[in-house]
Motif scaffolding. Sequence first.
Motif, PDB file in Angstrom:
ATOM      1  N   ASP A 196      47.147  50.959  55.360  1.00 41.85           N
ATOM      2  CA  ASP A 196      46.040  51.162  54.423  1.00 41.85           C
ATOM      3  C   ASP A 196      46.539  51.503  53.027  1.00 41.85           C
ATOM      4  OD1 ASP A 196      44.249  50.652  56.455  1.00 41.85           O
ATOM      5  OD2 ASP A 196      43.711  52.763  56.786  1.00 41.85           O
ATOM      6  N   VAL A 197      47.555  52.361  52.943  1.00 41.58           N
ATOM      7  CA  VAL A 197      48.118  52.732  51.639  1.00 41.58           C
ATOM      8  C   VAL A 197      48.751  51.510  50.977  1.00 41.58           C
ATOM      9  CG1 VAL A 197      49.954  54.047  50.504  1.00 41.58           C
ATOM     10  CG2 VAL A 197      48.471  55.163  52.160  1.00 41.58           C
ATOM     11  N   LEU A 198      49.509  50.744  51.735  1.00 37.91           N
ATOM     12  CA  LEU A 198      50.130  49.547  51.179  1.00 37.91           C
ATOM     13  C   LEU A 198      49.069  48.545  50.736  1.00 37.91           C
ATOM     14  CD1 LEU A 198      52.765  48.158  50.477  1.00 37.91           C
ATOM     15  CD2 LEU A 198      52.816  47.221  52.789  1.00 37.91           C
ATOM     16  N   TYR A 235      47.275  46.122  42.560  1.00 41.66           N
ATOM     17  CA  TYR A 235      48.188  45.276  41.786  1.00 41.66           C
ATOM     18  C   TYR A 235      47.541  43.927  41.474  1.00 41.66           C
ATOM     19  CZ  TYR A 235      52.155  42.420  40.481  1.00 41.66           C
ATOM     20  OH  TYR A 235      52.983  41.572  39.808  1.00 41.66           O
ATOM     21  N   VAL A 236      46.956  43.296  42.485  1.00 44.11           N
ATOM     22  CA  VAL A 236      46.323  41.990  42.284  1.00 44.11           C
ATOM     23  C   VAL A 236      45.172  42.121  41.288  1.00 44.11           C
ATOM     24  CG1 VAL A 236      44.974  40.183  43.411  1.00 44.11           C
ATOM     25  CG2 VAL A 236      47.031  41.048  44.507  1.00 44.11           C
ATOM     26  N   GLN A 274      44.617  41.494  33.524  1.00 45.38           N
ATOM     27  CA  GLN A 274      45.534  41.164  32.429  1.00 45.38           C
ATOM     28  C   GLN A 274      45.492  39.678  32.102  1.00 45.38           C
ATOM     29  OE1 GLN A 274      49.478  42.580  33.271  1.00 45.38           O
ATOM     30  NE2 GLN A 274      48.792  44.681  33.569  1.00 45.38           N
ATOM     31  N   ALA A 275      45.452  38.830  33.122  1.00 42.34           N
ATOM     32  CA  ALA A 275      45.384  37.383  32.898  1.00 42.34           C
ATOM     33  C   ALA A 275      44.075  37.010  32.212  1.00 42.34           C
ATOM     34  CB  ALA A 275      45.537  36.637  34.217  1.00 42.34           C
ATOM     35  N   ALA A 276      42.995  37.666  32.582  1.00 40.09           N
ATOM     36  CA  ALA A 276      41.704  37.390  31.948  1.00 40.09           C
ATOM     37  C   ALA A 276      41.714  37.798  30.472  1.00 40.09           C
ATOM     38  CB  ALA A 276      40.588  38.106  32.692  1.00 40.09           C
ATOM     39  N   LYS A 277      42.379  38.910  30.163  1.00 44.08           N
ATOM     40  CA  LYS A 277      42.481  39.345  28.767  1.00 44.08           C
ATOM     41  C   LYS A 277      43.276  38.347  27.938  1.00 44.08           C
ATOM     42  CE  LYS A 277      42.088  44.328  29.501  1.00 44.08           C
ATOM     43  NZ  LYS A 277      42.816  45.609  29.468  1.00 44.08           N
ATOM     44  N   VAL A 278      44.321  37.785  28.528  1.00 46.67           N
ATOM     45  CA  VAL A 278      45.185  36.839  27.831  1.00 46.67           C
ATOM     46  C   VAL A 278      44.505  35.479  27.668  1.00 46.67           C
ATOM     47  CG1 VAL A 278      47.316  35.496  28.140  1.00 46.67           C
ATOM     48  CG2 VAL A 278      47.322  37.941  28.545  1.00 46.67           C
ATOM     49  N   SER A 279      43.632  35.160  28.596  1.00 46.56           N
ATOM     50  CA  SER A 279      43.055  33.833  28.695  1.00 46.56           C
ATOM     51  C   SER A 279      42.398  33.349  27.412  1.00 46.56           C
ATOM     52  CB  SER A 279      42.050  33.782  29.845  1.00 46.56           C
ATOM     53  OG  SER A 279      41.407  32.540  29.875  1.00 46.56           O
ATOM     54  N   GLY A 280      41.533  34.138  26.851  1.00 46.21           N
ATOM     55  CA  GLY A 280      40.828  33.693  25.662  1.00 46.21           C
ATOM     56  C   GLY A 280      39.616  32.831  25.986  1.00 46.21           C
TER      57      GLY A 280
END
Length: 104
Positions: free
Chosen positions: A41-43, A50-51, A57-63
């Motif tokens: 459960d912790v893992l 993380y995902v 982060q990818a959405a912020k970069v996307s534009g």
Amino acid sequence: MDGQVEVTNKQFQRHKLFTRELSMLMYGFGDTMSPLPESVDVLEDILVDYVNNMCVQAAKVSGRKNKVTVEDFKFVLRKDPKKLARVEELLAMNKEIEVARTMF
């Protein structure tokens, strides 16, 4: 209620999306054949967090609104050569599989 937000159990229900896979992964990396459910459960919490962070982060970069591409994820991983190399390897294998499928 003095401005406190009431938290319901529904907000924290676990989906256990990766329980089986993570148990096998943990065993493959030296854990026991049946790791403790709490450890799995912790893992899983760490993995899901993380995902989620990578997607944000990818959405912020996307534009582009509501559109994230593989290139956006590669850009986010540009400072982590091991993960970026693994992504490139998986993309190359995916391309090989697509080519092999067209032959049949």
